[in-house]
Write a protein that holds these residues in place. Structure first.
Motif, PDB file in Angstrom:
ATOM      1  N   ASP A  69       0.812  -1.212   0.000  1.00  0.00           N
ATOM      2  CA  ASP A  69       0.000   0.000   0.000  1.00  0.00           C
ATOM      3  C   ASP A  69       0.850   1.268   0.000  1.00  0.00           C
ATOM      4  O   ASP A  69       0.388   2.322  -0.426  1.00  0.00           O
ATOM      5  CB  ASP A  69      -0.923   0.008   1.224  1.00  0.00           C
ATOM      6  CG  ASP A  69      -2.064  -1.008   1.086  1.00  0.00           C
ATOM      7  OD1 ASP A  69      -2.499  -1.243  -0.049  1.00  0.00           O
ATOM      8  OD2 ASP A  69      -2.485  -1.551   2.117  1.00  0.00           O
ATOM      9  N   VAL A  70       2.087   1.149   0.467  1.00  0.00           N
ATOM     10  CA  VAL A  70       2.949   2.339   0.572  1.00  0.00           C
ATOM     11  C   VAL A  70       3.764   2.549  -0.699  1.00  0.00           C
ATOM     12  O   VAL A  70       3.816   3.653  -1.235  1.00  0.00           O
ATOM     13  CB  VAL A  70       3.873   2.225   1.803  1.00  0.00           C
ATOM     14  CG1 VAL A  70       4.903   3.358   1.805  1.00  0.00           C
ATOM     15  CG2 VAL A  70       3.058   2.276   3.085  1.00  0.00           C
ATOM     16  N   ILE A  71       4.411   1.508  -1.221  1.00  0.00           N
ATOM     17  CA  ILE A  71       5.335   1.711  -2.340  1.00  0.00           C
ATOM     18  C   ILE A  71       4.777   1.248  -3.680  1.00  0.00           C
ATOM     19  O   ILE A  71       5.389   1.495  -4.721  1.00  0.00           O
ATOM     20  CB  ILE A  71       6.685   1.018  -2.085  1.00  0.00           C
ATOM     21  CG1 ILE A  71       6.529  -0.510  -2.111  1.00  0.00           C
ATOM     22  CG2 ILE A  71       7.279   1.466  -0.766  1.00  0.00           C
ATOM     23  CD1 ILE A  71       7.852  -1.249  -2.002  1.00  0.00           C
ATOM     24  N   GLY A  72       3.632   0.544  -3.696  1.00  0.00           N
ATOM     25  CA  GLY A  72       3.033   0.160  -4.962  1.00  0.00           C
ATOM     26  C   GLY A  72       2.895  -1.339  -5.120  1.00  0.00           C
ATOM     27  O   GLY A  72       3.675  -2.126  -4.565  1.00  0.00           O
ATOM     28  N   ARG A  73       1.893  -1.732  -5.902  1.00  0.00           N
ATOM     29  CA  ARG A  73       1.588  -3.150  -6.091  1.00  0.00           C
ATOM     30  C   ARG A  73       2.646  -3.854  -6.939  1.00  0.00           C
ATOM     31  O   ARG A  73       3.078  -4.961  -6.632  1.00  0.00           O
ATOM     32  CB  ARG A  73       0.229  -3.329  -6.759  1.00  0.00           C
ATOM     33  CG  ARG A  73      -0.851  -2.338  -6.384  1.00  0.00           C
ATOM     34  CD  ARG A  73      -1.222  -2.387  -4.942  1.00  0.00           C
ATOM     35  NE  ARG A  73      -2.407  -1.568  -4.660  1.00  0.00           N
ATOM     36  CZ  ARG A  73      -2.753  -1.179  -3.448  1.00  0.00           C
ATOM     37  NH1 ARG A  73      -2.000  -1.504  -2.405  1.00  0.00           N
ATOM     38  NH2 ARG A  73      -3.845  -0.456  -3.252  1.00  0.00           N
ATOM     39  N   ARG A  74       3.041  -3.222  -8.035  1.00  0.00           N
ATOM     40  CA  ARG A  74       3.925  -3.882  -8.995  1.00  0.00           C
ATOM     41  C   ARG A  74       5.279  -4.218  -8.384  1.00  0.00           C
ATOM     42  O   ARG A  74       5.807  -5.318  -8.579  1.00  0.00           O
ATOM     43  CB  ARG A  74       4.100  -2.988 -10.225  1.00  0.00           C
ATOM     44  CG  ARG A  74       4.992  -3.599 -11.281  1.00  0.00           C
ATOM     45  CD  ARG A  74       4.976  -2.801 -12.555  1.00  0.00           C
ATOM     46  NE  ARG A  74       5.459  -1.442 -12.361  1.00  0.00           N
ATOM     47  CZ  ARG A  74       5.629  -0.573 -13.345  1.00  0.00           C
ATOM     48  NH1 ARG A  74       5.316  -0.927 -14.594  1.00  0.00           N
ATOM     49  NH2 ARG A  74       6.076   0.636 -13.114  1.00  0.00           N
ATOM     50  N   THR A  75       5.846  -3.283  -7.639  1.00  0.00           N
ATOM     51  CA  THR A  75       7.163  -3.501  -7.055  1.00  0.00           C
ATOM     52  C   THR A  75       7.155  -4.679  -6.090  1.00  0.00           C
ATOM     53  O   THR A  75       8.036  -5.548  -6.128  1.00  0.00           O
ATOM     54  CB  THR A  75       7.632  -2.227  -6.316  1.00  0.00           C
ATOM     55  OG1 THR A  75       7.650  -1.136  -7.237  1.00  0.00           O
ATOM     56  CG2 THR A  75       9.005  -2.424  -5.716  1.00  0.00           C
ATOM     57  N   VAL A  76       6.154  -4.718  -5.226  1.00  0.00           N
ATOM     58  CA  VAL A  76       6.079  -5.789  -4.229  1.00  0.00           C
ATOM     59  C   VAL A  76       5.817  -7.128  -4.898  1.00  0.00           C
ATOM     60  O   VAL A  76       6.409  -8.152  -4.530  1.00  0.00           O
ATOM     61  CB  VAL A  76       4.991  -5.464  -3.190  1.00  0.00           C
ATOM     62  CG1 VAL A  76       4.750  -6.648  -2.270  1.00  0.00           C
ATOM     63  CG2 VAL A  76       5.388  -4.242  -2.378  1.00  0.00           C
ATOM     64  N   LEU A  77       4.957  -7.154  -5.897  1.00  0.00           N
ATOM     65  CA  LEU A  77       4.638  -8.410  -6.575  1.00  0.00           C
ATOM     66  C   LEU A  77       5.845  -8.945  -7.342  1.00  0.00           C
ATOM     67  O   LEU A  77       6.106 -10.153  -7.361  1.00  0.00           O
ATOM     68  CB  LEU A  77       3.455  -8.204  -7.518  1.00  0.00           C
ATOM     69  CG  LEU A  77       2.614  -9.429  -7.873  1.00  0.00           C
ATOM     70  CD1 LEU A  77       2.102 -10.106  -6.610  1.00  0.00           C
ATOM     71  CD2 LEU A  77       1.458  -9.046  -8.775  1.00  0.00           C
ATOM     72  N   ALA A  78       6.601  -8.061  -7.973  1.00  0.00           N
ATOM     73  CA  ALA A  78       7.823  -8.497  -8.664  1.00  0.00           C
ATOM     74  C   ALA A  78       8.840  -9.046  -7.668  1.00  0.00           C
ATOM     75  O   ALA A  78       9.514 -10.055  -7.939  1.00  0.00           O
ATOM     76  CB  ALA A  78       8.423  -7.331  -9.449  1.00  0.00           C
ATOM     77  N   ALA A  79       8.952  -8.401  -6.507  1.00  0.00           N
ATOM     78  CA  ALA A  79       9.857  -8.912  -5.469  1.00  0.00           C
ATOM     79  C   ALA A  79       9.429 -10.298  -5.010  1.00  0.00           C
ATOM     80  O   ALA A  79      10.271 -11.176  -4.755  1.00  0.00           O
ATOM     81  CB  ALA A  79       9.886  -7.936  -4.286  1.00  0.00           C
ATOM     82  N   ALA A  80       8.115 -10.527  -4.903  1.00  0.00           N
ATOM     83  CA  ALA A  80       7.620 -11.849  -4.525  1.00  0.00           C
ATOM     84  C   ALA A  80       8.047 -12.897  -5.545  1.00  0.00           C
ATOM     85  O   ALA A  80       8.440 -14.019  -5.188  1.00  0.00           O
ATOM     86  CB  ALA A  80       6.101 -11.822  -4.408  1.00  0.00           C
ATOM     87  N   GLY A  81       7.980 -12.548  -6.825  1.00  0.00           N
ATOM     88  CA  GLY A  81       8.402 -13.477  -7.860  1.00  0.00           C
ATOM     89  C   GLY A  81       9.878 -13.819  -7.780  1.00  0.00           C
ATOM     90  O   GLY A  81      10.277 -14.975  -7.937  1.00  0.00           O
ATOM     91  N   VAL A  82      10.708 -12.818  -7.513  1.00  0.00           N
ATOM     92  CA  VAL A  82      12.152 -13.055  -7.396  1.00  0.00           C
ATOM     93  C   VAL A  82      12.448 -13.964  -6.205  1.00  0.00           C
ATOM     94  O   VAL A  82      13.274 -14.891  -6.290  1.00  0.00           O
ATOM     95  CB  VAL A  82      12.897 -11.713  -7.259  1.00  0.00           C
ATOM     96  CG1 VAL A  82      14.376 -11.947  -6.945  1.00  0.00           C
ATOM     97  CG2 VAL A  82      12.764 -10.893  -8.540  1.00  0.00           C
ATOM     98  N   LEU A  83      11.775 -13.720  -5.088  1.00  0.00           N
ATOM     99  CA  LEU A  83      11.984 -14.559  -3.904  1.00  0.00           C
ATOM    100  C   LEU A  83      11.516 -15.987  -4.147  1.00  0.00           C
ATOM    101  O   LEU A  83      12.186 -16.948  -3.737  1.00  0.00           O
ATOM    102  CB  LEU A  83      11.254 -13.955  -2.707  1.00  0.00           C
ATOM    103  CG  LEU A  83      11.882 -12.700  -2.097  1.00  0.00           C
ATOM    104  CD1 LEU A  83      10.979 -12.123  -1.025  1.00  0.00           C
ATOM    105  CD2 LEU A  83      13.251 -13.012  -1.511  1.00  0.00           C
ATOM    106  N   ASN A  84      10.379 -16.154  -4.816  1.00  0.00           N
ATOM    107  CA  ASN A  84       9.892 -17.505  -5.107  1.00  0.00           C
ATOM    108  C   ASN A  84      10.815 -18.237  -6.077  1.00  0.00           C
ATOM    109  O   ASN A  84      11.024 -19.446  -5.953  1.00  0.00           O
ATOM    110  CB  ASN A  84       8.479 -17.438  -5.682  1.00  0.00           C
ATOM    111  CG  ASN A  84       7.440 -17.198  -4.611  1.00  0.00           C
ATOM    112  OD1 ASN A  84       7.635 -17.540  -3.454  1.00  0.00           O
ATOM    113  ND2 ASN A  84       6.332 -16.599  -4.991  1.00  0.00           N
ATOM    114  N   LEU A  85      11.351 -17.507  -7.039  1.00  0.00           N
ATOM    115  CA  LEU A  85      12.324 -18.100  -7.959  1.00  0.00           C
ATOM    116  C   LEU A  85      13.519 -18.649  -7.180  1.00  0.00           C
ATOM    117  O   LEU A  85      13.953 -19.797  -7.375  1.00  0.00           O
ATOM    118  CB  LEU A  85      12.780 -17.041  -8.965  1.00  0.00           C
ATOM    119  CG  LEU A  85      13.701 -17.447 -10.115  1.00  0.00           C
ATOM    120  CD1 LEU A  85      13.608 -16.407 -11.227  1.00  0.00           C
ATOM    121  CD2 LEU A  85      15.163 -17.548  -9.671  1.00  0.00           C
ATOM    122  N   THR A  86      14.049 -17.819  -6.280  1.00  0.00           N
ATOM    123  CA  THR A  86      15.200 -18.239  -5.474  1.00  0.00           C
ATOM    124  C   THR A  86      14.839 -19.401  -4.560  1.00  0.00           C
ATOM    125  O   THR A  86      15.611 -20.361  -4.398  1.00  0.00           O
ATOM    126  CB  THR A  86      15.710 -17.059  -4.634  1.00  0.00           C
ATOM    127  OG1 THR A  86      15.922 -15.926  -5.484  1.00  0.00           O
ATOM    128  CG2 THR A  86      17.010 -17.413  -3.939  1.00  0.00           C
TER     129      THR A  86
END
Length: 462
Positions: A69-86
């Motif tokens: 809610d603070v920094i934006g949906r796209r940034t957080v969702l992309a970070a989730a993808g990177v973490l799941n990849l790892t």
């Protein structure tokens, strides 16, 4: 681009993102426990790893929702993808307990980050173009259907790939030998899921466009997260309908926790062996995802037929209670008829959940301002996971038979009863542009009347 085309595009993007995120999860459903066993982990150690995952998700649900809610949906969702990849890479290749533990922590962090941003992006987009009274059910339902289809397909493929690698020239054995045991046939579905996460991240970055948010210093961002999280909890206290959403989410978590714990044991009892029971459970889980998708597809119709979103939720929960009752009534019976009745009950649980969930979320979104939307979804997810974990512990300690199912059914029935009384209409939520108010002090807009649902623009739900 015309307004209808904007909304259609939002539906497609949202559904695609849902499918790309959950397909790798489906790939890991069947092989994960067996892979950890092949790595030499005992069942107790595997249970400990899963507890680490669940605890990580529970601890981070609210902070990560506030971050979105603070920094934006796209940034957080992309970070989730990177973490799941790892995480999938670590679990797929890890051979030591500490590597596997790190993988499960990263997976839990990615799951917490992904809880809400995509749905919040879709709702923000629809309401930005059609106003706060826009119907959200159809789009949310399509997202849920895409999720279910991805999970079902991924579960079947994840279970079949290791078996296929063992056919013919036994590619799996050669692969294991060539990598000194680092890559096993059971590793392949998880590594494929990691590769798909790359496509997910790229899709999120290119497709989920959103208006720029005011730039803030890191210190200000971190300070805003707990404020937003506390606002989500306070909303559940101030607003009776939101409180019902959160409490009923906990009831659903209790039912699902019991099903996920008890059903594999019933499958093994039916087949006579844990290995064949695991195959049966994978097929049953796939069928459950399909049933959930079917229920989600008809969620808007359920609201029209019953006359409101709240009545559709009540009907969906009623179907779930019926299904859970059938599972309990046939517990311990292994003949053909009780088995068929139990399978019917299992399907009804997921059909009912699919029909209720889009309507629940549509009601929630009408009560929550954009600035706190992802946080509210995280509170809902947190309630589901905590009650599910507690119910699982209680059910696991009870003697096998109908009693564990009765306990789970009682929890679900308590959540169902909450929806018997309809809420009073409320005023629209405060605009999200007010930087000093995360949530509205007023209640959100009421559900559209039956005539408005029939004649208005179709809305999209995941």
């Amino acid at each position: 681009m015309t307004e209808p085309s904007v909304l259609r595009s939002a539906r497609r993007r949202y559904a695609t993102v849902c499918a790309l995120f959950w397909f790798p999860v489906g790939l890991s459903v069947a092989p994960q426990v067996l892979l950890l066993t092949e790595r030499g982990m005992t069942l107790a150690a595997i249970a400990g790893l899963f507890a680490v995952y669940s605890l990580t998700v529970a601890v981070l649900e609210l902070p990560t929702g506030g971050l979105s809610d603070v920094i934006g949906r796209r940034t957080v969702l992309a970070a989730a993808g990177v973490l799941n990849l790892t995480a999938l890479t670590f679990v797929g290749l890890g051979t030591t307990p500490w590597v596997l533990t790190v993988g499960l922590v990263l997976m839990g962090t990615g799951r917490a980050l992904s809880s809400g941003p995509a749905e919040a992006w879709y709702v923000d987009t629809v309401q930005r173009h059609s106003g706060p009274g826009a119907d959200l059910r159809t789009g949310l339902a399509r997202g849920s259907s895409a999720t279910s289809a991805a999970l079902a397909t991924g579960t079947l493929l994840g279970g079949a790939l290791p078996w296929l690698l063992g056919l013919g020239p036994d590619i799996g054995a050669r692969l294991s030998e060539a990598t000194s045991g680092t890559v096993l046939p059971l590793s392949v579905p998880l590594l494929l899921g990691a590769a798909i996460q790359i496509a997910f991240v790229l899709r999120v970055l290119t497709a989920l466009r959103e208006p720029p948010r005011p730039k803030a210093a890191l210190r200000g961002v971190l300070r805003s997260i707990p404020v937003t999280a506390v606002g989500g909890l306070r909303l559940g206290v101030r607003d009776a309908l939101v409180a019902r959403v959160f409490l009923s989410a906990g009831a659903v978590g209790g039912a699902l926790g019991a099903i996920e714990l008890l059903t594999p044991r019933r499958a093994a009892a039916l087949t006579g062996a844990s290995e064949s029971g695991a195959v049966l459970y994978a097929g049953l889980a796939c069928a459950g995802f399909v049933c959930f998708g079917m229920g989600s597809h008809f969620a808007p119709l359920a609201a029209r037929v019953t006359g409101s979103g709240e009545r559709a939720v009540l009907a969906g929960f009623g179907i779930m209670v019926t299904g859970l009752s059938l599972l309990g009534a046939t517990a311990g019976l292994t003949s053909m008829v009780p088995t068929a009745v139990a399978a019917l009950g299992y399907g009804l649980v997921y059909v009912g959940l699919g029909a209720a969930e889009p309507n629940v979320n549509a009601l929630l979104h009408r009560r929550v301002a954009s600035s706190g939307r992802a946080t509210a979804l995280s509170v809902k997810s947190l309630a589901l996971q905590l009650v599910g974990a507690l119910t699982g512990l209680v059910v696991g300690a009870v003697r096998p038979g109908p009693l564990p199912w009765l306990l789970a059914g009682t929890v679900l029935l308590a959540g169902t009863v909450l929806w018997i009384r309809r809420s009073e209409p409320a005023a629209p939520s405060v605009a999200a542009s007010d930087p000093h108010r995360t949530y509205s002090d007023e209640r959100g807009s009421p559900e559209p009347r039956q005539s408005e649902v029939r004649t208005g623009r179709e809305h999209v739900r995941e």
